[in-house]
Write a protein that holds these residues in place. Structure first.
Motif, PDB file in Angstrom:
ATOM      1  N   THR A  35      53.447  19.824  14.069  1.00  0.00           N
ATOM      2  CA  THR A  35      54.197  18.566  14.032  1.00  0.00           C
ATOM      3  C   THR A  35      53.439  17.526  13.226  1.00  0.00           C
ATOM      4  OG1 THR A  35      55.201  19.083  16.183  1.00  0.00           O
ATOM      5  CG2 THR A  35      55.333  16.809  15.442  1.00  0.00           C
ATOM      6  N   LEU A  36      52.430  16.899  13.807  1.00  0.00           N
ATOM      7  CA  LEU A  36      51.626  15.938  13.051  1.00  0.00           C
ATOM      8  C   LEU A  36      50.678  16.654  12.089  1.00  0.00           C
ATOM      9  CD1 LEU A  36      50.882  12.934  12.623  1.00  0.00           C
ATOM     10  CD2 LEU A  36      49.093  13.257  14.356  1.00  0.00           C
ATOM     11  N   LEU A  37      50.038  17.732  12.550  1.00  0.00           N
ATOM     12  CA  LEU A  37      49.115  18.493  11.717  1.00  0.00           C
ATOM     13  C   LEU A  37      49.877  19.446  10.807  1.00  0.00           C
ATOM     14  CD1 LEU A  37      46.429  19.468  14.390  1.00  0.00           C
ATOM     15  CD2 LEU A  37      46.553  17.387  13.001  1.00  0.00           C
ATOM     16  N   PRO A  44      47.496  14.262   8.628  1.00  0.00           N
ATOM     17  CA  PRO A  44      48.211  13.887   7.399  1.00  0.00           C
ATOM     18  C   PRO A  44      47.511  12.768   6.654  1.00  0.00           C
ATOM     19  CG  PRO A  44      49.330  12.996   9.310  1.00  0.00           C
ATOM     20  CD  PRO A  44      48.258  13.921   9.827  1.00  0.00           C
ATOM     21  N   GLU A  45      47.546  12.838   5.356  1.00  0.00           N
ATOM     22  CA  GLU A  45      46.993  11.765   4.538  1.00  0.00           C
ATOM     23  C   GLU A  45      47.784  10.496   4.806  1.00  0.00           C
ATOM     24  OE1 GLU A  45      45.875  10.831  -0.152  1.00  0.00           O
ATOM     25  OE2 GLU A  45      46.922  12.679   0.416  1.00  0.00           O
ATOM     26  N   GLY A  46      47.092   9.387   4.956  1.00  0.00           N
ATOM     27  CA  GLY A  46      47.767   8.121   5.207  1.00  0.00           C
ATOM     28  C   GLY A  46      47.938   7.786   6.671  1.00  0.00           C
ATOM     29  N   LEU A  47      47.425   8.646   7.581  1.00  0.00           N
ATOM     30  CA  LEU A  47      47.601   8.394   9.013  1.00  0.00           C
ATOM     31  C   LEU A  47      46.904   7.119   9.466  1.00  0.00           C
ATOM     32  CD1 LEU A  47      48.454   9.221  11.886  1.00  0.00           C
ATOM     33  CD2 LEU A  47      46.355  10.595  12.007  1.00  0.00           C
ATOM     34  N   TRP A  48      45.669   6.917   9.050  1.00  0.00           N
ATOM     35  CA  TRP A  48      44.871   5.819   9.608  1.00  0.00           C
ATOM     36  C   TRP A  48      45.449   4.454   9.283  1.00  0.00           C
ATOM     37  CZ3 TRP A  48      42.778   8.610  12.972  1.00  0.00           C
ATOM     38  CH2 TRP A  48      42.330   9.900  12.655  1.00  0.00           C
ATOM     39  N   PRO A  49      45.900   4.190   8.061  1.00  0.00           N
ATOM     40  CA  PRO A  49      46.565   2.895   7.812  1.00  0.00           C
ATOM     41  C   PRO A  49      47.832   2.718   8.655  1.00  0.00           C
ATOM     42  CG  PRO A  49      45.928   3.920   5.741  1.00  0.00           C
ATOM     43  CD  PRO A  49      45.720   4.948   6.809  1.00  0.00           C
ATOM     44  N   VAL A  50      48.578   3.780   8.860  1.00  0.00           N
ATOM     45  CA  VAL A  50      49.789   3.683   9.686  1.00  0.00           C
ATOM     46  C   VAL A  50      49.425   3.334  11.122  1.00  0.00           C
ATOM     47  CG1 VAL A  50      51.709   4.995  10.680  1.00  0.00           C
ATOM     48  CG2 VAL A  50      51.196   5.176   8.236  1.00  0.00           C
ATOM     49  N   LEU A  51      48.393   3.975  11.668  1.00  0.00           N
ATOM     50  CA  LEU A  51      47.971   3.659  13.033  1.00  0.00           C
ATOM     51  C   LEU A  51      47.554   2.198  13.151  1.00  0.00           C
ATOM     52  CD1 LEU A  51      45.904   6.834  14.037  1.00  0.00           C
ATOM     53  CD2 LEU A  51      48.262   6.255  14.656  1.00  0.00           C
ATOM     54  N   ALA A  52      46.881   1.680  12.135  1.00  0.00           N
ATOM     55  CA  ALA A  52      46.475   0.271  12.158  1.00  0.00           C
ATOM     56  C   ALA A  52      47.689  -0.655  12.144  1.00  0.00           C
ATOM     57  CB  ALA A  52      45.561  -0.024  10.963  1.00  0.00           C
ATOM     58  N   GLN A  53      48.684  -0.317  11.353  1.00  0.00           N
ATOM     59  CA  GLN A  53      49.893  -1.135  11.300  1.00  0.00           C
ATOM     60  C   GLN A  53      50.662  -1.081  12.615  1.00  0.00           C
ATOM     61  OE1 GLN A  53      52.129  -0.728   7.354  1.00  0.00           O
ATOM     62  NE2 GLN A  53      50.531   0.831   7.135  1.00  0.00           N
ATOM     63  N   LEU A  54      50.711   0.095  13.240  1.00  0.00           N
ATOM     64  CA  LEU A  54      51.387   0.210  14.531  1.00  0.00           C
ATOM     65  C   LEU A  54      50.676  -0.639  15.577  1.00  0.00           C
ATOM     66  CD1 LEU A  54      52.188   4.044  14.631  1.00  0.00           C
ATOM     67  CD2 LEU A  54      53.756   2.164  14.108  1.00  0.00           C
ATOM     68  N   PHE A  76      40.866  11.668  16.906  1.00  0.00           N
ATOM     69  CA  PHE A  76      41.276  10.299  16.620  1.00  0.00           C
ATOM     70  C   PHE A  76      40.122   9.306  16.772  1.00  0.00           C
ATOM     71  CE2 PHE A  76      45.292  12.386  17.486  1.00  0.00           C
ATOM     72  CZ  PHE A  76      46.136  11.823  16.539  1.00  0.00           C
ATOM     73  N   ALA A  77      38.895   9.796  16.728  1.00  0.00           N
ATOM     74  CA  ALA A  77      37.723   8.939  16.894  1.00  0.00           C
ATOM     75  C   ALA A  77      37.748   7.793  15.892  1.00  0.00           C
ATOM     76  CB  ALA A  77      36.448   9.757  16.728  1.00  0.00           C
ATOM     77  N   GLY A 277      56.109  14.953   7.687  1.00  0.00           N
ATOM     78  CA  GLY A 277      57.371  14.521   8.282  1.00  0.00           C
ATOM     79  C   GLY A 277      57.246  13.411   9.304  1.00  0.00           C
ATOM     80  N   VAL A 278      56.177  13.426  10.114  1.00  0.00           N
ATOM     81  CA  VAL A 278      56.025  12.394  11.145  1.00  0.00           C
ATOM     82  C   VAL A 278      55.833  11.022  10.512  1.00  0.00           C
ATOM     83  CG1 VAL A 278      54.545  11.549  13.005  1.00  0.00           C
ATOM     84  CG2 VAL A 278      55.202  13.965  12.937  1.00  0.00           C
ATOM     85  N   LEU A 279      54.879  10.902   9.607  1.00  0.00           N
ATOM     86  CA  LEU A 279      54.592   9.599   9.010  1.00  0.00           C
ATOM     87  C   LEU A 279      55.748   9.115   8.146  1.00  0.00           C
ATOM     88  CD1 LEU A 279      50.818   9.620   8.046  1.00  0.00           C
ATOM     89  CD2 LEU A 279      51.925   9.104  10.225  1.00  0.00           C
ATOM     90  N   ARG A 280      56.384  10.012   7.430  1.00  0.00           N
ATOM     91  CA  ARG A 280      57.521   9.609   6.593  1.00  0.00           C
ATOM     92  C   ARG A 280      58.660   9.062   7.441  1.00  0.00           C
ATOM     93  NH1 ARG A 280      58.795  14.683   2.914  1.00  0.00           N
ATOM     94  NH2 ARG A 280      60.628  13.393   2.429  1.00  0.00           N
ATOM     95  N   THR A 281      58.887   9.672   8.602  1.00  0.00           N
ATOM     96  CA  THR A 281      59.964   9.208   9.481  1.00  0.00           C
ATOM     97  C   THR A 281      59.607   7.882  10.141  1.00  0.00           C
ATOM     98  OG1 THR A 281      60.621  11.503   9.896  1.00  0.00           O
ATOM     99  CG2 THR A 281      61.423   9.834  11.443  1.00  0.00           C
ATOM    100  N   ILE A 282      58.352   7.737  10.583  1.00  0.00           N
ATOM    101  CA  ILE A 282      57.907   6.469  11.159  1.00  0.00           C
ATOM    102  C   ILE A 282      58.072   5.346  10.138  1.00  0.00           C
ATOM    103  CG2 ILE A 282      55.882   5.184  11.934  1.00  0.00           C
ATOM    104  CD1 ILE A 282      54.878   7.779  13.242  1.00  0.00           C
ATOM    105  N   ALA A 283      57.638   5.594   8.906  1.00  0.00           N
ATOM    106  CA  ALA A 283      57.734   4.568   7.874  1.00  0.00           C
ATOM    107  C   ALA A 283      59.186   4.182   7.622  1.00  0.00           C
ATOM    108  CB  ALA A 283      57.084   5.070   6.581  1.00  0.00           C
ATOM    109  N   ARG A 284      60.070   5.146   7.644  1.00  0.00           N
ATOM    110  CA  ARG A 284      61.480   4.855   7.380  1.00  0.00           C
ATOM    111  C   ARG A 284      62.089   4.022   8.504  1.00  0.00           C
ATOM    112  NH1 ARG A 284      66.346   9.302   6.330  1.00  0.00           N
ATOM    113  NH2 ARG A 284      68.052   7.782   6.312  1.00  0.00           N
TER     114      ARG A 284
END
Length: 293
Positions: A35-37, A44-54, A76-77, A277-284
């Motif tokens: 799923t995420l992996l 996934p590339e780009g996960l850490w900036p997304v987590l910060a925005q969330l 997730f350290a 797929g996870v990050l792309r859907t969250i962003a959308r």
């Protein structure tokens, strides 16, 4: 019992369309493997900036996995502040180092389960058992092929003489089958389905927990604790151990690579785990900048 928001069986043609505007999402829960992996077990590339925005938006992010808490925390350290870890397929839930819930197995049940797996191995099935405690996972089998599989999901594990006699709160018994777990091992554990939750969590893994332990139950408890509704919950999954949590969210997504039953139960589809797929859907849905990769 399924949530009232559980969807009816859907085809690709009758799935509800995604909205054109932003959605009020307060909780995001995602499975890890498949799923995420991606298939190489990479974040996934780009996960850490997304987590910060969330985090800035006050959205709670929650990995939900059959993996142990120690493994998830390591993955997730540095980004774990405020994150809720739904570990061991919902049997152990931790936030900011504090236990939110646990559902330990009675010692007698652990003995029965381990005995059943040993009998299966004695009949020639290539299986290994992992007894999953709060502090560590415990194994008896020490060959390198088995250890390589254990390390993927249980970074904190110990080799012991008797896994049925460990001094720990055991919250799950997992079995790895080098063949197809649905062909032999899951049927051998079928007698436990009357009293326990027996979940096929991957092609080679099956987990046995208390009947009250489930990813979906963990998500519902979390929603209640945080005052978040199913309509404000976004969930991603790909395999049979994800069905319960898909039913707990109105924004339920099956990955494009999902098991057919998961695809049937989810309200929506996301791109595959190999297509971010996870990050792309969250962003959308949350109108975030498109993730890298």
């Amino acid at each position: 019992m399924p949530s009232t928001c559980a969807p009816s069986p859907a085809t690709e043609d009758d799935r509800p369309a995604l909205p054109t505007g932003p959605v009020d999402i307060r909780l995001i829960v995602t499975d890890m493997d498949g799923t995420l992996l991606d298939d190489a077990k990479r974040m996934p590339e780009g996960l850490w900036p997304v987590l910060a925005q969330l985090r800035e938006r006050g959205v709670v992010f929650s990995p939900a996995s059959g993996r142990q808490y120690a493994t998830l925390a390591e993955q997730f350290a540095g980004a774990e502040q405020g994150m809720v870890f739904i570990a061991e397929n919902g049997a152990y839930v931790v936030r900011d180092g504090a236990e939110l819930s646990a559902d330990p197995l009675p010692a007698a049940d652990v003995v029965r389960l381990v005995t059943s797996v040993r009998q299966l191995a004695a009949r020639g099935q290539d299986v290994g058992v992992v007894v999953c405690g709060k502090r560590s996972a415990y194994i008896e089998r020490s060959d390198e092929p088995f250890l390589a599989e254990v390390r993927k999901y249980y970074v904190r594990h110990r080799l012991v003489e008797d896994v049925a006699a460990v001094d720990d709160d055991v919250i799950k018994v997992a079995v790895f089958d080098f063949g197809s777990v649905e062909a032999a091992t899951a049927p051998a554990l079928a007698p436990f389905t009357a009293t326990h939750r027996v979940v096929v969590s991957g092609e080679h893994w099956v987990d046995v927990m208390n009947s009250t332990a489930d990813k979906g139950a963990a998500v519902r408890r979390l929603q209640q604790a945080l005052g978040i509704t199913p309509a404000q919950t976004l969930v991603f999954g790909d395999y049979l151990n994800d069905l319960g949590m898909l039913d707990a969210a109105e924004w339920s997504f099956a990955m494009a690579n999902a098991h057919p039953e998961v695809a049937r139960r989810a309200r929506h589809r996301a791109p595959s785990n190999n297509d971010n797929g996870v990050l792309r859907t969250i962003a959308r849905l949350l109108r975030l900048p498109p993730p890298r990769g």
